[in-house]
Scaffold this motif. Sequence first.
Motif: not given
Length: 757
Positions: A546-574
Amino acid sequence: MSYSPHAAATQLASALRGFDHLFANEISSAKKVFASETDPFHLVGAGCLCFLEASLGLETSKMSEATRLLALAEAGSRAALKTAAKSKSRASAAFPPGLEYEIANADTVVLLGITHALSESYMGYLQCIYAMNSAHGKFSKLYKTVFPNGLDSHTTPSITPFSWTPSVTPSPAVSPAITPKTSSSNLSLETSAFTSNSNKPAHPAVKPSLSFFNIAGRWGSGSSSLASSSTSSLSPPTPNGALSVVEAGNPEEIQNLKNLIIAGTAFGFGLFNLVFSLLPKKAQSVAGLFGFAHSRRLALQALAVSAEYAAEGTKDLRPSADEARIIREYEGVVRGIEARYPKGALWILNRAKILRMTYDSESAIRVLKGGLEETRKDAEGEHSEGFKQADTLLVFELAWIYLSQRHYVESAEAFIKLTELNSWSHGTYYFIAAGCHISLAHSDEVSPDEKEKYLNQAQRLLDAIPNLLDKRKMGGKELPTEVLIKKRLAFYKEKQKRRGGDEAKFAECIRISPADELGIFWNTHNRISPSIAEAHIKDWSVLSPPVGIDSPYMARPPPTTTPDLDTPDELALRLLLLGIAHRSIGCVGIRIKNSPASTEPASSSSSYIDTSGAAPESIVESTSSLSLFEELTPYADNASACLRASRELLFAAHAFQSSIKVSTWIGGLAMFELAVLDLKEVEVEENNEKNGNSINPGLSADMKNRWKKALESARIKLDAAMALAPNSVDLSSRLDSRVVMLRDEIGMKAEMLGFTA
């Protein structure tokens, strides 16, 4: 051979026919005309044509040929000028003999400099500065000769005359070639041709041809020429009327030469200033050693006088501090020229750009597709001619607009089509097309089989890129985008290996489209509608974690043990992408008129700051105010929440900078986008204040104070952005140029509000 005004005018008239062919997409005919003579005007024509082919196509071979031809034109015009200087014969008593050659020479030098700068490398920028150094003295002299009292009294080819003047007089310490005096000029352009009381231009007695330097001389429908709006321009000499002092001779010849002198000086002077205003800061600091300064406002004013605006040449640069007026200027030029050259690809392209500037991307798509269809029909004709590089630019523009509208299939096809049209970075085109297929693969609307198909298509494109980059490297140096792409490919492969997947199918691990990533550098997300921004926010926020920052348009990702984004590069880009998308929705109020029933078109603001001082209005009325109001209103209630979320997201992206391994450009871009946000937030507040106070719509003291704080805050963030963008950072020169332009807009806004530097 001695200098003869008659011979010069005859040569110019012949060369102008070549420009007529050029602007009508008849390139073969234009080349034949320019090759028919060896005088300076024909040489300049051949050089300009090749320059356009090189600058529009970005092909190495064309750039080399453009450099060669422009060098010949420079030498030829210099030789003709020396001959003319020894003559006592002149076309106008107001100007020294051969001034037309001096202008052609100076303009050619500027084009040579730009050709060097097209490499987007600091070495190219330095070569550009070296070329410009020789033009500096020329334009200082030319400006004083042709515009002794400045440009402010000269009208521009728009629906309304140019009227904005700075509240602070430019410093006298700046060279006149860069920032001349702003008092009224006696070198009148007959402002009666364009008045606030009528949009109908006067009809001149002489209608000279449209040319690269003389583009202001005729608007296609017989509107005002630069030198005259009536035969009175050929009246007897007067002490202060520079344009009225002429020798007896053929009026049309004299008119053509005068138009070249006035429009050519304005064009070259404006382009000279604009080039320096767009150079990266590091290159500008070197230019400062030569005593150069620049004024982008004055550059655009001069280009308006010559009617040669170049405003949206790149997708990521917006040289506009007063968008409403710029669009009117832009529209006025394009409308007149395209009436005369309806099939000219350059004017079709600019029509589409105007539509996109006013948030009507779907109409821009229709215009571009229509232009390409006309080109196809012409190519199938018996006497087929065309402007391949300009047509290629139509496809390039169309590809990016498709991407901005989330038309991924069409965008991918257009980018692949570009590989058939020019030799510029095919690896970049493949990378963006692969990103389109990845976006399609992760769409909620596709079946599992379709997802696999799109991922396989993306993989095939990604696998082909290394060979494309190697082939290009053998023929020349790597482009900044190609350096970034190589790093990204290695990054994806390493991620797939780390996650235990098949390394031959690394496209599977890519969750943020490479097309969206490169789109940041081309400013693709700046003109998207709120609905498209909302769709992007859903796609990016549904990725885990999850992004961890809320807004009226944010979606909630489904629970998973393997995150889609797993590096600082990807998290920062998002976070960066989400911050830009939320700001787009947060600024929606700027585009909503106070009254939904208004028959006026909705306003738009593409520059980072609205410095118009009045409510802007769009020149393109393809979308009614009522329908636009209905589209935007649902998002207005959440605008403040989106601006707040945008700030949190962009700061969070910047906070990852020390952890980022590959995408080290993100921190600098995040600070730049935060600077833009500072300014947009106050613009929204000002818009709301004006809409809520119809009795006294002026700027309140409190609002001026908020602007002052925002401008200072933005300056600090731009300093921070540049500190994070050394030469070692990918595409740092693009960020550098955007920072320079935003600093200019900040300066203009501060000037209008009466703040000291």
